[in-house]
Design an enzyme around this catalytic site. Sequence first.
Site, PDB file in Angstrom:
ATOM      1  N   ASP A 241      -8.949   0.508   2.345  1.00 41.32           N
ATOM      2  CA  ASP A 241      -7.919   0.143   3.321  1.00 41.32           C
ATOM      3  C   ASP A 241      -8.456   0.488   4.726  1.00 41.32           C
ATOM      4  O   ASP A 241      -8.103   1.512   5.300  1.00 41.32           O
ATOM      5  CB  ASP A 241      -6.639   0.914   2.991  1.00 41.32           C
ATOM      6  CG  ASP A 241      -5.522   0.662   3.985  1.00 41.32           C
ATOM      7  OD1 ASP A 241      -5.541  -0.387   4.649  1.00 41.32           O
ATOM      8  OD2 ASP A 241      -4.632   1.529   4.102  1.00 41.32           O
TER       9      ASP A 241
ATOM     10  N   ASP B 284       0.837  -1.196   0.000  1.00 44.72           N
ATOM     11  CA  ASP B 284       0.000   0.000   0.000  1.00 44.72           C
ATOM     12  C   ASP B 284       0.873   1.249   0.000  1.00 44.72           C
ATOM     13  O   ASP B 284       1.804   1.358   0.801  1.00 44.72           O
ATOM     14  CB  ASP B 284      -0.923  -0.013   1.229  1.00 44.72           C
ATOM     15  CG  ASP B 284      -2.066   0.984   1.089  1.00 44.72           C
ATOM     16  OD1 ASP B 284      -2.485   1.257  -0.050  1.00 44.72           O
ATOM     17  OD2 ASP B 284      -2.544   1.484   2.129  1.00 44.72           O
TER      18      ASP B 284
ATOM     19  N   GLN C 111      -3.391   2.210  15.350  1.00 49.36           N
ATOM     20  CA  GLN C 111      -2.308   2.727  14.501  1.00 49.36           C
ATOM     21  C   GLN C 111      -1.434   3.735  15.256  1.00 49.36           C
ATOM     22  O   GLN C 111      -0.196   3.685  15.164  1.00 49.36           O
ATOM     23  CB  GLN C 111      -2.931   3.394  13.257  1.00 49.36           C
ATOM     24  CG  GLN C 111      -1.945   3.832  12.194  1.00 49.36           C
ATOM     25  CD  GLN C 111      -2.652   4.406  10.954  1.00 49.36           C
ATOM     26  OE1 GLN C 111      -3.877   4.459  10.874  1.00 49.36           O
ATOM     27  NE2 GLN C 111      -1.859   4.838   9.985  1.00 49.36           N
TER      28      GLN C 111
ATOM     29  N   ARG D 191       2.361  16.926  13.018  1.00 51.23           N
ATOM     30  CA  ARG D 191       3.494  17.861  12.933  1.00 51.23           C
ATOM     31  C   ARG D 191       2.997  19.128  12.245  1.00 51.23           C
ATOM     32  O   ARG D 191       3.221  19.342  11.050  1.00 51.23           O
ATOM     33  CB  ARG D 191       4.621  17.236  12.085  1.00 51.23           C
ATOM     34  CG  ARG D 191       5.267  15.985  12.664  1.00 51.23           C
ATOM     35  CD  ARG D 191       6.277  15.366  11.688  1.00 51.23           C
ATOM     36  NE  ARG D 191       5.660  15.011  10.420  1.00 51.23           N
ATOM     37  CZ  ARG D 191       5.019  13.864  10.198  1.00 51.23           C
ATOM     38  NH1 ARG D 191       4.930  12.954  11.142  1.00 51.23           N
ATOM     39  NH2 ARG D 191       4.467  13.627   9.027  1.00 51.23           N
TER      40      ARG D 191
ATOM     41  N   GLU E 195      -9.418  12.566   8.133  1.00 46.28           N
ATOM     42  CA  GLU E 195      -9.271  13.895   7.532  1.00 46.28           C
ATOM     43  C   GLU E 195     -10.593  14.655   7.521  1.00 46.28           C
ATOM     44  O   GLU E 195     -10.632  15.851   7.825  1.00 46.28           O
ATOM     45  CB  GLU E 195      -8.822  13.770   6.076  1.00 46.28           C
ATOM     46  CG  GLU E 195      -7.393  13.381   5.861  1.00 46.28           C
ATOM     47  CD  GLU E 195      -7.157  13.138   4.380  1.00 46.28           C
ATOM     48  OE1 GLU E 195      -6.997  14.116   3.633  1.00 46.28           O
ATOM     49  OE2 GLU E 195      -7.153  11.964   3.961  1.00 46.28           O
TER      50      GLU E 195
ATOM     51  N   THR F  22      -4.700   6.674   0.289  1.00 51.71           N
ATOM     52  CA  THR F  22      -5.957   7.425   0.346  1.00 51.71           C
ATOM     53  C   THR F  22      -5.974   8.540  -0.683  1.00 51.71           C
ATOM     54  O   THR F  22      -5.038   9.347  -0.742  1.00 51.71           O
ATOM     55  CB  THR F  22      -6.130   8.032   1.748  1.00 51.71           C
ATOM     56  OG1 THR F  22      -5.987   6.995   2.699  1.00 51.71           O
ATOM     57  CG2 THR F  22      -7.486   8.688   1.888  1.00 51.71           C
TER      58      THR F  22
ATOM     59  N   TYR G  52       1.102   5.770  -0.528  1.00 51.54           N
ATOM     60  CA  TYR G  52       0.697   6.967   0.229  1.00 51.54           C
ATOM     61  C   TYR G  52       0.838   8.141  -0.724  1.00 51.54           C
ATOM     62  O   TYR G  52       1.472   9.128  -0.414  1.00 51.54           O
ATOM     63  CB  TYR G  52       1.671   7.068   1.414  1.00 51.54           C
ATOM     64  CG  TYR G  52       1.339   7.984   2.554  1.00 51.54           C
ATOM     65  CD1 TYR G  52       0.111   7.947   3.205  1.00 51.54           C
ATOM     66  CD2 TYR G  52       2.308   8.878   3.036  1.00 51.54           C
ATOM     67  CE1 TYR G  52      -0.138   8.764   4.297  1.00 51.54           C
ATOM     68  CE2 TYR G  52       2.057   9.695   4.127  1.00 51.54           C
ATOM     69  CZ  TYR G  52       0.827   9.628   4.752  1.00 51.54           C
ATOM     70  OH  TYR G  52       0.582  10.436   5.852  1.00 51.54           O
TER      71      TYR G  52
ATOM     72  N   ARG H 284      -7.581   3.735  13.767  1.00 50.66           N
ATOM     73  CA  ARG H 284      -6.665   4.855  14.008  1.00 50.66           C
ATOM     74  C   ARG H 284      -6.033   4.825  15.390  1.00 50.66           C
ATOM     75  O   ARG H 284      -4.888   5.261  15.558  1.00 50.66           O
ATOM     76  CB  ARG H 284      -7.406   6.177  13.812  1.00 50.66           C
ATOM     77  CG  ARG H 284      -7.996   6.375  12.431  1.00 50.66           C
ATOM     78  CD  ARG H 284      -6.942   6.290  11.356  1.00 50.66           C
ATOM     79  NE  ARG H 284      -7.511   6.565  10.029  1.00 50.66           N
ATOM     80  CZ  ARG H 284      -6.846   6.381   8.903  1.00 50.66           C
ATOM     81  NH1 ARG H 284      -5.605   5.908   8.914  1.00 50.66           N
ATOM     82  NH2 ARG H 284      -7.417   6.643   7.745  1.00 50.66           N
TER      83      ARG H 284
ATOM     84  N   THR I 110      -8.947  -5.695   4.238  1.00 51.00           N
ATOM     85  CA  THR I 110      -8.904  -4.743   3.122  1.00 51.00           C
ATOM     86  C   THR I 110      -9.954  -5.225   2.130  1.00 51.00           C
ATOM     87  O   THR I 110      -9.948  -6.402   1.761  1.00 51.00           O
ATOM     88  CB  THR I 110      -7.519  -4.745   2.441  1.00 51.00           C
ATOM     89  OG1 THR I 110      -6.517  -4.464   3.426  1.00 51.00           O
ATOM     90  CG2 THR I 110      -7.444  -3.717   1.327  1.00 51.00           C
TER      91      THR I 110
ATOM     92  N   GLU J 105     -10.405   4.022   4.082  1.00 51.32           N
ATOM     93  CA  GLU J 105      -9.532   4.829   3.227  1.00 51.32           C
ATOM     94  C   GLU J 105      -9.920   4.562   1.780  1.00 51.32           C
ATOM     95  O   GLU J 105      -9.879   3.413   1.322  1.00 51.32           O
ATOM     96  CB  GLU J 105      -8.047   4.495   3.461  1.00 51.32           C
ATOM     97  CG  GLU J 105      -7.532   5.005   4.811  1.00 51.32           C
ATOM     98  CD  GLU J 105      -6.026   4.903   4.966  1.00 51.32           C
ATOM     99  OE1 GLU J 105      -5.372   4.173   4.177  1.00 51.32           O
ATOM    100  OE2 GLU J 105      -5.488   5.565   5.884  1.00 51.32           O
TER     101      GLU J 105
ATOM    102  N   LYS K 121      -4.072  -2.163  10.185  1.00 51.00           N
ATOM    103  CA  LYS K 121      -4.484  -2.277   8.790  1.00 51.00           C
ATOM    104  C   LYS K 121      -4.768  -3.722   8.392  1.00 51.00           C
ATOM    105  O   LYS K 121      -5.569  -3.971   7.495  1.00 51.00           O
ATOM    106  CB  LYS K 121      -3.355  -1.769   7.878  1.00 51.00           C
ATOM    107  CG  LYS K 121      -2.901  -0.347   8.149  1.00 51.00           C
ATOM    108  CD  LYS K 121      -3.786   0.623   7.432  1.00 51.00           C
ATOM    109  CE  LYS K 121      -3.176   2.021   7.436  1.00 51.00           C
ATOM    110  NZ  LYS K 121      -4.011   2.954   6.672  1.00 51.00           N
TER     111      LYS K 121
ATOM    112  N   HIS L  57      -3.587  14.081   1.074  1.00 47.90           N
ATOM    113  CA  HIS L  57      -3.789  13.205   2.237  1.00 47.90           C
ATOM    114  C   HIS L  57      -2.572  13.252   3.163  1.00 47.90           C
ATOM    115  O   HIS L  57      -2.707  13.417   4.377  1.00 47.90           O
ATOM    116  CB  HIS L  57      -4.037  11.773   1.750  1.00 47.90           C
ATOM    117  CG  HIS L  57      -4.078  10.752   2.844  1.00 47.90           C
ATOM    118  ND1 HIS L  57      -5.100  10.694   3.774  1.00 47.90           N
ATOM    119  CD2 HIS L  57      -3.219   9.748   3.167  1.00 47.90           C
ATOM    120  CE1 HIS L  57      -4.875   9.690   4.621  1.00 47.90           C
ATOM    121  NE2 HIS L  57      -3.740   9.099   4.277  1.00 47.90           N
TER     122      HIS L  57
ATOM    123  N   GLU M  57      -9.289   4.243  -1.838  1.00 48.11           N
ATOM    124  CA  GLU M  57      -8.081   4.011  -2.635  1.00 48.11           C
ATOM    125  C   GLU M  57      -8.438   3.318  -3.950  1.00 48.11           C
ATOM    126  O   GLU M  57      -9.514   2.745  -4.093  1.00 48.11           O
ATOM    127  CB  GLU M  57      -7.073   3.123  -1.870  1.00 48.11           C
ATOM    128  CG  GLU M  57      -6.683   3.709  -0.521  1.00 48.11           C
ATOM    129  CD  GLU M  57      -5.423   3.077   0.075  1.00 48.11           C
ATOM    130  OE1 GLU M  57      -4.660   2.432  -0.669  1.00 48.11           O
ATOM    131  OE2 GLU M  57      -5.226   3.249   1.288  1.00 48.11           O
TER     132      GLU M  57
HETATM  133 MN    MN Z   1      -3.913   3.161   2.950  1.00 47.04          MN
END
Ligand code: MN
Length: 409
Positions: A222, A116, A229, A132, A356, A342, A118, A226, A246, A188, A242, A123, A190
């Site tokens: 996906d 997978d 994670q 951050r 998000e 995503t 990114y 959270r 899926t 997610e 994850k 995203h 995708e």
């Molecule tokens: Mn993903």
Amino acid sequence: MIDHTHDPALKSWVESANVADTDFPIQNLPFATYRRFPGDSPRAGVAIGDQMLDATAAFQLASLRDVMAMTRAERLSLRHRISHYLTTRTAGADELLFPIAAACFELPCEIGDYTDFYASIHHATNVGRMFRPDNPLLPNYKWLPVGYHGRASSIVVSGTPIRRPSGQIADSPAGPPVYGPTRRLDYELEVGAFLGPGNPLGRPIPMVEAAGHIVGVCLLNDWSARDIQTWEYQPLGPFLAKSFATSISPWVVTMEALEPFRRMPEPRPEGDPQPLPHLAGGSPDALGITLEVWLRSARMSSPIRVSRGDFAQLYWTLSQMVAHHTSNGCNLRPGDLIGSGTVSGPEKENRGCLLELTRRGAEPLELPTGEQRRFLEDGDEVIFRGWCEAPGYRRIGLGECRGVISAWN
Ligand code: MN
């Protein structure tokens, strides 16, 4: 290559393929694996309107793995034969049709490896900013398509119930954790890509050949926990948050069918680095696919749309993911699957996951029943839809990817 199979005037003798709003006109011809009834042996099929053509009987395809192992030229030749079969009626051809609505779907083929990525910078920026605020993107993001090795054994076909996972959850970043059902279950949005024929170990796939190793695409969810994670992901990345499930749509929409919807990737913003030579191509290998997320709680009679995105807005293309994946000599095999990451865009309505969309739960989603959603509840159904449109071409669809959340207990 655009050819007669993409002609918008082309019609099939299967009448349901000629109606305006079908996902599966004669110009599409996606593959799936299905059984006619439980206990029947699996067959390779091709969607045409609301019917499935038995491709195992019509074209002697033992399974879709045969298609995954073909070269691009062989796949193109197969497309021409299928298109001819479905435009030119032959005696007895009706007997090889079966209603899609009655089919039991399987995964298209056995998936050996799943990776997978990114690849949406929107995203990555939205999620990175939560952790951050001043420095949302890490220095590597604009140089390589970030990815992780996913779990192939828990990939399921659309419609399979998704059991809420349990795991370690910590309220404080320093712990201690408790073990229990996730309270932050997310989807997610995708696109998945089936790969083949792939490369021998030690021989990278160059950018100019990368598109030829993508058989076709599907919708991919996906599912992500959270809270699990957040506690587990450092320092080695996603794992049990994850790997519990899926979901993918049953259809493999081939790269040949997608040919009219290829575009040049959007130019990189001023000041961004250009890709290194082994990830640079310049061919029009972004795909214009409109993607939607629909949500229905157990109390709602019909789903509502919660977001819409454009697959062509990714920072990295599928070809770049293939070239990067093999750039160290890693081999890809027929039936391997990659996920795009995503798909989010610049606006709020383009955000492809609840993390998000609700800003980690701070801005809950209001449902027509008066319910609120920060994350998914038991009984919620998530539905992805996707399709392609371009001036002068017939609209084609990717079908749907569905999953209903069931309780841990
Ligand atoms: Mn993903």
